[in-house]
Enzyme design. Structure first.
Site, PDB file in Angstrom:
ATOM      1  N   ASP A  13       9.954  -1.106  42.945  1.00 39.15           N
ATOM      2  CA  ASP A  13      11.340  -0.726  41.858  1.00 39.15           C
ATOM      3  C   ASP A  13      11.272  -1.007  40.524  1.00 39.15           C
ATOM      4  OD1 ASP A  13      14.208  -1.222  41.655  1.00 39.15           O
ATOM      5  OD2 ASP A  13      14.471  -0.855  43.636  1.00 39.15           O
ATOM      6  N   SER A  63      18.916   1.696  40.638  1.00 39.34           N
ATOM      7  CA  SER A  63      18.164   1.741  41.689  1.00 39.34           C
ATOM      8  C   SER A  63      18.666   1.921  42.957  1.00 39.34           C
ATOM      9  CB  SER A  63      17.931   0.114  42.606  1.00 39.34           C
ATOM     10  OG  SER A  63      16.827  -0.648  41.738  1.00 39.34           O
ATOM     11  N   ARG A 153      21.491  -6.934  30.729  1.00 46.38           N
ATOM     12  CA  ARG A 153      20.634  -6.563  31.419  1.00 46.38           C
ATOM     13  C   ARG A 153      20.580  -5.157  30.882  1.00 46.38           C
ATOM     14  NH1 ARG A 153      19.158  -9.720  36.264  1.00 46.38           N
ATOM     15  NH2 ARG A 153      18.215  -8.313  37.939  1.00 46.38           N
ATOM     16  N   ARG A 191      25.340 -11.235  43.748  1.00 45.33           N
ATOM     17  CA  ARG A 191      25.593 -11.149  44.892  1.00 45.33           C
ATOM     18  C   ARG A 191      24.587 -11.195  45.940  1.00 45.33           C
ATOM     19  NH1 ARG A 191      21.717  -5.164  43.096  1.00 45.33           N
ATOM     20  NH2 ARG A 191      19.783  -6.527  43.083  1.00 45.33           N
ATOM     21  N   ARG A 263      29.970   0.600  40.938  1.00 48.30           N
ATOM     22  CA  ARG A 263      28.787   0.205  41.569  1.00 48.30           C
ATOM     23  C   ARG A 263      29.512  -0.590  42.700  1.00 48.30           C
ATOM     24  NH1 ARG A 263      22.311   0.149  40.134  1.00 48.30           N
ATOM     25  NH2 ARG A 263      21.954  -1.939  41.903  1.00 48.30           N
ATOM     26  N   ASP A 265      27.626  -2.833  44.916  1.00 50.10           N
ATOM     27  CA  ASP A 265      26.803  -3.893  45.036  1.00 50.10           C
ATOM     28  C   ASP A 265      27.161  -5.630  44.640  1.00 50.10           C
ATOM     29  OD1 ASP A 265      25.556  -3.078  42.949  1.00 50.10           O
ATOM     30  OD2 ASP A 265      23.707  -3.140  43.239  1.00 50.10           O
ATOM     31  N   ARG A 266      27.841  -4.954  42.892  1.00 50.14           N
ATOM     32  CA  ARG A 266      28.066  -6.250  42.151  1.00 50.14           C
ATOM     33  C   ARG A 266      29.446  -6.866  42.161  1.00 50.14           C
ATOM     34  NH1 ARG A 266      23.735  -9.171  40.721  1.00 50.14           N
ATOM     35  NH2 ARG A 266      21.413  -8.617  40.856  1.00 50.14           N
ATOM     36  N   HIS A 424      13.444  -7.475  33.820  1.00 49.75           N
ATOM     37  CA  HIS A 424      14.847  -7.234  33.445  1.00 49.75           C
ATOM     38  C   HIS A 424      15.293  -8.891  32.249  1.00 49.75           C
ATOM     39  CE1 HIS A 424      17.555  -4.281  34.903  1.00 49.75           C
ATOM     40  NE2 HIS A 424      17.587  -4.018  36.084  1.00 49.75           N
ATOM     41  N   HIS A 480      16.951  -0.474  32.185  1.00 47.72           N
ATOM     42  CA  HIS A 480      16.134   0.368  32.570  1.00 47.72           C
ATOM     43  C   HIS A 480      15.793   1.408  32.086  1.00 47.72           C
ATOM     44  CE1 HIS A 480      17.995  -0.258  37.042  1.00 47.72           C
ATOM     45  NE2 HIS A 480      17.104  -1.350  36.644  1.00 47.72           N
TER      46      HIS A 480
END
EC number: 5.4.2.12
Length: 538
Positions: A13, A63, A153, A191, A263, A265-266, A424, A480
């Site tokens: 990753d 990701s 981030r 998360r 998104r 997940d968070r 990050h 990223h």
């Protein structure tokens, strides 16, 4: 060549490719195992961003996007692209789920927007918030409040003040909205069930209690945070107040709330915090993981009742809340093709990336497919991973070694999170340590796979650690990148028999795996095998 067992897909990753430089933590690291694999086996570079993965042109990958594309074997058009198109063709302004929320708020109640305020495009985009503000104005909503979560981030660490200034300009232009609170994403978008972080964010949003202070001007609050050395991601939640020092817009019983993060997940945890008394599930979320800990940290009786809570996308299949952009159903992905062939496969990751090798890799399906097993290795309990750059990589390598030795699995899919999660931080020395830790684990995995006659595919989902310094500012880069990533085919005699074609993308990984495993590729998969057989005469 005979079918190798196991075939191990290793996703590094955040391990992108860039020329060696003092900004490239990967080139600066000592990584003898990776370098030898790169020398001894066929390799190429593949794309992980923009149109290659269903994102807008030039948009960096992430990701979630990466694992979706890998597992699906096709370009999966992302929610950001769908929302952008809906704004462009104006269908967003006719979306019934949004209209219902606006109608609810226009009935004398308040409307609250919250989510990540940035142009990073990973979890949200500020243009989507601007469109929602316009829509609220067009639908006669009068009391509109925004609770921005600051990024730092997926963007530069101090760009937040610019984003807040731009938001205030838009609100003045449209004649609607006020900023009610500000929180760093570290608090509002956790998360890992660290409910104490969410408590600070929710205290500001619900009760007007700001651990980070009270400000008439949110820009002043952010600048004071910078002066203390606290950048966007870590801004302690603060409250915006009026001339009488009263909170401008707390969330109250019966209000309408729209989380504009796309998104999942968070966005999941803050939704669990806020919507517990508003129909998040049939049992008010009590049946969800760590519900008792949540209720103990943020008591249920302190949370508003009967919120009209709207999610931009599906944050959790268990939630029963309204969704603006419902999920697509992906069929004939790698997971169900392996199941159809009765292949046993193992997914391995630590906490930070576990959802990616399971839920996202499986096209947004939570339940494991037949023959699929999962192994979660707990991430270390530290505030930020630069404090523990090794993370749990060695524990992951332990799991893989044991699984390969046991010989029970046809396929193993593994994610090493270090290069991304430590990258990050924007700090080069710990990121070098992270890369070197992963390299050591690569050596361990290669040794056991080679001994068992297996094969490996080594790749990444997006770049990060190869660009740690922003070329424009000279400061840390925490986001990223749009750089390509390596793809290495590790198998006995692979270099004699195969080359790998250039200009591939993440969608080509599953077709390559299926080619190696001898599984027929379904027509729904539009990617192509990256291998070129050198023994076949043209």
């Amino acid at each position: 060549m005979p079918t190798p067992k196991p075939l191990v897909l290793i996703i590094l990753d955040g391990w992108g490719y860039a020329p060696p430089s003092n900004a490239n933590a990967i080139s600066l690291a000592r990584k003898p195992n990776y370098d030898k694999l790169l020398t001894d086996f066929p390799n190429t570079l593949i794309h992980t961003s923009g149109r290659y993965v269903g994102l807008p042109p030039g948009q960096m990958g992430n990701s979630e996007v990466g694992h979706l594309n890998i597992g699906a074997g096709r370009v999966v058009y992302m929610d950001i692209t769908k929302i952008d198109l809906a704004i462009e063709n104006k269908s967003l302004f006719k979306n019934q789920t949004l209209l219902d929320a606006m109608k609810h708020a226009a009935n004398g109640r308040q409307l609250h927007f919250f989510g990540l305020l940035s142009d990073g495009g990973v979890h949200s985009h500020q243009n989507h918030l601007y469109a929602l503000l316009r829509m609220a104005k067009e639908n006669g909503v009068e009391r509109v409040f925004v609770h921005p979560f600051m990024d730092g981030r997926d963007t530069l660490p101090t760009n937040g003040v610019k984003y807040v200034d731009q938001l205030q300009q838009k609100m003045r232009e449209y004649g609607i909205g006020k900023i009610a609170s500000i929180s760093g994403r570290y608090y509002a978008m956790d998360r890992d069930k660290k409910w104490d972080r969410e408590k600070l964010a929710s205290d500001a949003m619900l009760h007007g209690r700001g651990e980070g202070g009270r400000y008439k001007d949110p820009v002043q609050g952010i600048k004071e945070s910078y002066n203390k050395g606290v950048t966007d991601e870590f801004i302690i939640p603060f409250v915006c107040v009026d001339d009488n020092d009263q909170p401008i817009g707390v969330i109250r019983d019966g209000d309408a709330c729209i989380n504009f993060n796309f998104r999942a997940d968070r966005a999941r945890q803050i939704t669990r915090v806020l919507a517990r008394n508003s129909g998040i599930t049939k049992d008010g979320g009590r049946e969800l993981d760590a519900a008792d800990t949540l209720d103990a940290t943020i008591p249920r009786d302190t949370i508003p009742k009967d919120l009209h809570y709207t999610c931009m996308t599906q944050y959790d299949p268990k939630f029963t809340l309204p969704i603006v952009i419902p999920p697509d159903t992906l069929t004939h992905i790698l997971a169900n093709e392996m199941a159809a062939m009765n292949m046993r496969n193992l997914r391995v990751a630590e906490t930070e990336k576990y959802a990616h090798v399971t839920y996202f890799f499986n096209g947004g399906i939570e339940k494991p497919y037949p023959g699929e097993e999962r192994e979660l290795v707990q991430s270390p309990k530290v505030a930020t991973y630069d404090l523990k750059p090794e993370m749990s990589a060695n524990g992951i390598a332990d799991v893989i070694e044991h699984a390969v030795e046991k010989g029970a699995f046809d396929v193993i899919v593994v994610n090493f999170a270090n290069a991304d999660m430590v990258g990050h931080s924007g700090k080069i020395p710990p990121t070098i340590t992270a890369v070197e830790t992963v390299d050591s684990c690569l050596g361990r995995v290669y040794n056991v796979v080679r001994k068992k006659g297996g094969a490996m595919l080594i790749t990444a989902d997006h770049g990060n650690a190869e660009q740690m310094i922003d070329p424009e500012t000279g400061g840390p880069q925490t986001a990223h990148t749009t750089n390509p990533v390596p793809f290495i085919f590790v198998a006995e005699d692979a270099k004699k028999r195969f080359s790998l074609r250039p200009d591939g993308a993440l969608q080509d990984i599953s077709p390559t795996m299926m080619g190696i495993l001898g599984i027929p590729q379904p027509k729904e998969m539009t990617g192509h095998d990256l291998r070129v057989d050198l023994t076949v005469k043209k």
